[in-house]
Scaffold this motif. Structure first.
Motif, mmCIF file in Angstrom:
data_model
loop_
_atom_site.group_PDB
_atom_site.id
_atom_site.type_symbol
_atom_site.label_atom_id
_atom_site.label_comp_id
_atom_site.label_asym_id
_atom_site.label_seq_id
_atom_site.Cartn_x
_atom_site.Cartn_y
_atom_site.Cartn_z
ATOM 1 N N PRO A 28 1.364 0.273 -10.431
ATOM 2 C CA PRO A 28 2.708 0.708 -10.816
ATOM 3 C C PRO A 28 3.723 0.613 -9.676
ATOM 4 C CG PRO A 28 1.043 2.293 -11.538
ATOM 5 C CD PRO A 28 0.348 1.333 -10.627
ATOM 6 N N ASN A 29 4.950 0.236 -10.047
ATOM 7 C CA ASN A 29 6.071 0.380 -9.126
ATOM 8 C C ASN A 29 6.333 1.866 -8.912
ATOM 9 O OD1 ASN A 29 6.534 -2.458 -9.098
ATOM 10 N ND2 ASN A 29 7.739 -2.287 -10.982
ATOM 11 N N LEU A 30 6.915 2.191 -7.770
ATOM 12 C CA LEU A 30 7.158 3.600 -7.449
ATOM 13 C C LEU A 30 8.593 3.785 -6.962
ATOM 14 C CD1 LEU A 30 3.851 4.222 -5.462
ATOM 15 C CD2 LEU A 30 4.364 5.071 -7.763
ATOM 16 N N ALA A 31 9.290 4.739 -7.556
ATOM 17 C CA ALA A 31 10.639 5.055 -7.081
ATOM 18 C C ALA A 31 10.601 5.511 -5.630
ATOM 19 C CB ALA A 31 11.264 6.136 -7.968
ATOM 20 N N VAL A 32 9.588 6.290 -5.293
ATOM 21 C CA VAL A 32 9.322 6.687 -3.912
ATOM 22 C C VAL A 32 7.818 6.649 -3.714
ATOM 23 C CG1 VAL A 32 9.527 8.468 -2.144
ATOM 24 C CG2 VAL A 32 11.343 8.204 -3.843
ATOM 25 N N GLY A 33 7.366 5.911 -2.716
ATOM 26 C CA GLY A 33 5.933 5.804 -2.516
ATOM 27 C C GLY A 33 5.586 5.212 -1.166
ATOM 28 N N ASP A 34 4.291 5.038 -0.963
ATOM 29 C CA ASP A 34 3.766 4.571 0.316
ATOM 30 C C ASP A 34 2.873 3.350 0.100
ATOM 31 O OD1 ASP A 34 4.941 6.916 1.159
ATOM 32 O OD2 ASP A 34 3.043 7.958 1.559
ATOM 33 N N VAL A 35 2.789 2.523 1.130
ATOM 34 C CA VAL A 35 1.848 1.402 1.164
ATOM 35 C C VAL A 35 1.082 1.494 2.481
ATOM 36 C CG1 VAL A 35 1.543 -1.088 1.157
ATOM 37 C CG2 VAL A 35 3.357 -0.065 -0.228
ATOM 38 N N LEU A 36 -0.226 1.548 2.381
ATOM 39 C CA LEU A 36 -1.079 1.616 3.566
ATOM 40 C C LEU A 36 -1.708 0.254 3.816
ATOM 41 C CD1 LEU A 36 -2.529 3.203 5.827
ATOM 42 C CD2 LEU A 36 -4.344 3.709 4.158
ATOM 43 N N VAL A 37 -1.564 -0.209 5.053
ATOM 44 C CA VAL A 37 -2.165 -1.461 5.504
ATOM 45 C C VAL A 37 -3.268 -1.128 6.494
ATOM 46 C CG1 VAL A 37 -1.759 -3.597 6.790
ATOM 47 C CG2 VAL A 37 -0.032 -2.753 5.171
ATOM 48 N N GLN A 38 -4.419 -1.727 6.281
ATOM 49 C CA GLN A 38 -5.545 -1.481 7.177
ATOM 50 C C GLN A 38 -6.251 -2.797 7.468
ATOM 51 O OE1 GLN A 38 -7.954 2.092 6.583
ATOM 52 N NE2 GLN A 38 -9.811 0.832 6.717
ATOM 53 N N ASP A 39 -6.373 -3.124 8.740
ATOM 54 C CA ASP A 39 -7.064 -4.334 9.188
ATOM 55 C C ASP A 39 -6.564 -5.577 8.466
ATOM 56 O OD1 ASP A 39 -8.579 -2.862 10.989
ATOM 57 O OD2 ASP A 39 -10.179 -2.493 9.537
ATOM 58 N N GLY A 40 -5.240 -5.661 8.336
ATOM 59 C CA GLY A 40 -4.632 -6.877 7.811
ATOM 60 C C GLY A 40 -4.540 -6.970 6.314
ATOM 61 N N ARG A 41 -5.038 -5.949 5.612
ATOM 62 C CA ARG A 41 -5.001 -5.984 4.155
ATOM 63 C C ARG A 41 -4.338 -4.728 3.603
ATOM 64 N NH1 ARG A 41 -7.939 -9.939 1.676
ATOM 65 N NH2 ARG A 41 -9.264 -11.195 3.069
ATOM 66 N N ILE A 42 -3.859 -4.833 2.369
ATOM 67 C CA ILE A 42 -3.297 -3.677 1.690
ATOM 68 C C ILE A 42 -4.447 -2.775 1.276
ATOM 69 C CG2 ILE A 42 -1.961 -2.910 -0.310
ATOM 70 C CD1 ILE A 42 -0.619 -5.723 -0.227
ATOM 71 N N ALA A 61 -0.205 -10.823 7.185
ATOM 72 C CA ALA A 61 -1.605 -10.524 7.510
ATOM 73 C C ALA A 61 -1.736 -9.291 8.396
ATOM 74 C CB ALA A 61 -2.277 -11.725 8.168
ATOM 75 N N GLY A 62 -0.865 -8.311 8.162
ATOM 76 C CA GLY A 62 -0.932 -7.055 8.899
ATOM 77 C C GLY A 62 -0.221 -7.056 10.227
ATOM 78 N N HIS A 63 0.351 -8.197 10.629
ATOM 79 C CA HIS A 63 1.054 -8.288 11.908
ATOM 80 C C HIS A 63 2.558 -8.298 11.664
ATOM 81 C CE1 HIS A 63 -2.540 -9.117 14.336
ATOM 82 N NE2 HIS A 63 -2.959 -9.845 13.313
ATOM 83 N N LEU A 64 3.283 -7.481 12.390
ATOM 84 C CA LEU A 64 4.727 -7.426 12.262
ATOM 85 C C LEU A 64 5.360 -8.659 12.912
ATOM 86 C CD1 LEU A 64 5.379 -3.658 13.015
ATOM 87 C CD2 LEU A 64 5.628 -4.822 10.803
ATOM 88 N N ARG A 65 6.163 -9.378 12.122
ATOM 89 C CA ARG A 65 6.849 -10.563 12.613
ATOM 90 C C ARG A 65 8.356 -10.337 12.730
ATOM 91 N NH1 ARG A 65 2.877 -12.980 15.158
ATOM 92 N NH2 ARG A 65 1.032 -13.241 13.820
ATOM 93 N N LYS A 106 -5.518 -7.324 -1.178
ATOM 94 C CA LYS A 106 -4.863 -8.569 -0.797
ATOM 95 C C LYS A 106 -4.389 -8.514 0.653
ATOM 96 C CE LYS A 106 -3.213 -10.553 -5.163
ATOM 97 N NZ LYS A 106 -2.044 -11.144 -5.865
ATOM 98 N N GLN A 107 -4.068 -9.690 1.179
ATOM 99 C CA GLN A 107 -3.509 -9.782 2.517
ATOM 100 C C GLN A 107 -2.203 -8.990 2.587
ATOM 101 O OE1 GLN A 107 -4.483 -11.533 5.393
ATOM 102 N NE2 GLN A 107 -6.460 -12.031 4.465
ATOM 103 N N ALA A 108 -1.962 -8.360 3.719
ATOM 104 C CA ALA A 108 -0.757 -7.545 3.885
ATOM 105 C C ALA A 108 0.410 -8.420 4.319
ATOM 106 C CB ALA A 108 -1.009 -6.437 4.897
#
Length: 441
Positions: free
Chosen positions: A21-35, A397-401, A358-360
């Protein structure tokens, strides 16, 4: 082993996954390059927390067709409407003088500009693979940039170039790049050369073909079982006969369209390639195509697709076609710029949606700009309102560009100087006259 975690906290979450589901307010956790998770509220020990309040968090955009090697030729031919005049300049005049260094810098520039604009995956349509050294330079640039890419190796267009190394070089490239964990992979820009296609298929490579109905036709050999399939990507697909569309649909090929470029060259008409693909049950993706007139901006392609489809379909309706297709929606446009592009690249299981596992590949877009707020409809905001300058954060892939509106680990002054020197070398070597103010083709 240290676990790497990043938590996007408190944003509007646009997943593009019907099961998440889409979220009006929510969080996404990335761990070791994946969602790892998408939920209304998440906690993660030792995570880097990114405040996503006032932002839309969504999958990275996918540019499904871009000649990245043209980066140093930005806006060199802004008015061109003759395909062969374009080829004469980019291939016969300038392309014939390309060194591996020029290939590296052009590709690096396009990759950096794409990341800046929220593009995390790109299908690099390289019709200038002049040598193994040129190919290696392009691949090194993609790897160094941090973008996710499918680099399509193809014969150079100018008459001076040799393609003797193709398709033989594909085996080396597949061995070096096409592994399960590779962020950069290789395919074939094969046009309609079935011998090359066979070599690519033996290596499980995807095959790209530029296809304009006025200039090319598929013979009966392409209707044989196994020749066409989901490994094929056909670009443009303008003014294609219905029997070819049926062949494409039956084989399940991938279709990519370039709204601005197809209009620039006058390739398309009111039959509209995007709509033809939809009508035949296919899932067309969007590509930018070239920098000689445009640049690395998928928002421009989304705007163009929305306007062009509505114009063409409403023209057909007002002309009296009772069964004219319905007007396009912003949701369909965004799918074309994300999941459809991932599918074309063969990456739909890895990117294109915010799906746990999936890949982050994630972007975070500001909604506090004067042209954007209030963000009443999230999809409409992305497709119709935001621009590249609103892209705050980009992760691959979990790395900030890109972070806080600035590219990470990119020396823009140095890149500018190197690219400008490359352009100047090509102009001097070719004798081509570039006009700063004059009316160029």
């Amino acid at each position: 082993m240290t676990t790497q975690r990043t938590l996007f906290k408190g944003g509007t979450i646009l997943t593009l996954d019907a099961e998440v589901p889409n979220l009006a307010v929510g969080d996404v956790l990335v761990q070791d390059g994946r969602i790892a998770a998408v939920a209304p509220s998440l906690k993660a020990d030792n995570a880097q927390v990114i405040d996503a309040g006032g932002h839309i968090v969504m999958p990275g955009l996918v540019d499904a067709h871009h000649h990245m090697w043209l980066g140093v030729m930005r806006r060199m031919m802004p008015n061109v409407d003759d395909l062969f005049a374009y080829i004469d300049v980019v291939a016969e005049k300038l392309g014939a003088h390309f060194r591996p260094l020029d290939m590296y810098l052009s590709t690096k520039l396009t990759a950096a500009a794409s990341l800046d604009a929220g593009i995390t995956t790109i299908i690099d349509a390289c019709h200038s693979s002049r040598s193994t050294e040129h190919t290696d330079a392009a691949l090194d640039a993609l790897e160094d940039s941090g973008i996710r890419a499918l680099h399509m190796v193809g014969a150079a267009m100018d008459k001076k170039a040799s393609s003797a190394h193709l398709p033989g070089d594909l085996q080396r490239l597949a061995h070096n790049w096409n592994t399960v964990s590779s962020r950069v992979q290789v395919g074939l820009f094969g046009q309609l050369n079935l011998d090359w296609w066979e070599a690519a298929r033996a290596l499980d490579m995807r095959i790209l073909t530029e296809f304009i109905g006025d200039l090319a036709k598929l013979g009966p050999e392409f209707a044989k079982p196994g020749v066409l399939g989901t490994h094929n990507i056909f670009n443009h697909c303008t003014r294609v006969p219905q029997e070819t569309w049926k062949l494409f649909a039956d084989a399940g090929v991938n279709i990519t369209v370039n709204p601005r470029s197809d209009a620039l060259f006058g390739f398309d008409d009111e039959t509209f390639a995007y709509q033809q693909a939809i009508d035949h049950g296919l899932t067309p993706a969007l590509g930018i195509d070239l920098d000689t007139a445009f640049g690395s901006d998928m928002f421009g392609e989304m705007h163009a697709l929305f306007g062009q489809q509505r114009s063409a379909m409403r023209y057909r309706r007002f002309r009296g076609e009772a069964d004219a297709p319905k007007p396009i929606s912003v949701e369909a446009v965004l799918q074309a710029a994300t999941i459809n592009g991932a599918r074309a690249a063969g990456l739909e299981g890895q990117v294109g949606t915010l799906t746990p596992g999936k890949q982050a590949d994630i972007i975070m877009v500001r909604t506090d700009g004067v042209a954007v707020f209030p963000a009443t409809n999230a999809v409409g905001t992305i497709v119709q309102a935001v621009e590249r300058a609103d892209v705050d954060t980009v992760m691959v892939a979990g790395h900030l560009r890109k972070r806080a509106g600035k590219l990470v680990d990119v020396d823009l002054a140095k890149l500018n100087a190197e690219v400008t020197a490359s352009r100047d070398y090509l102009i001097e070597a070719s004798g081509y006259r570039a006009e700063l103010f004059g009316a160029t083709a």
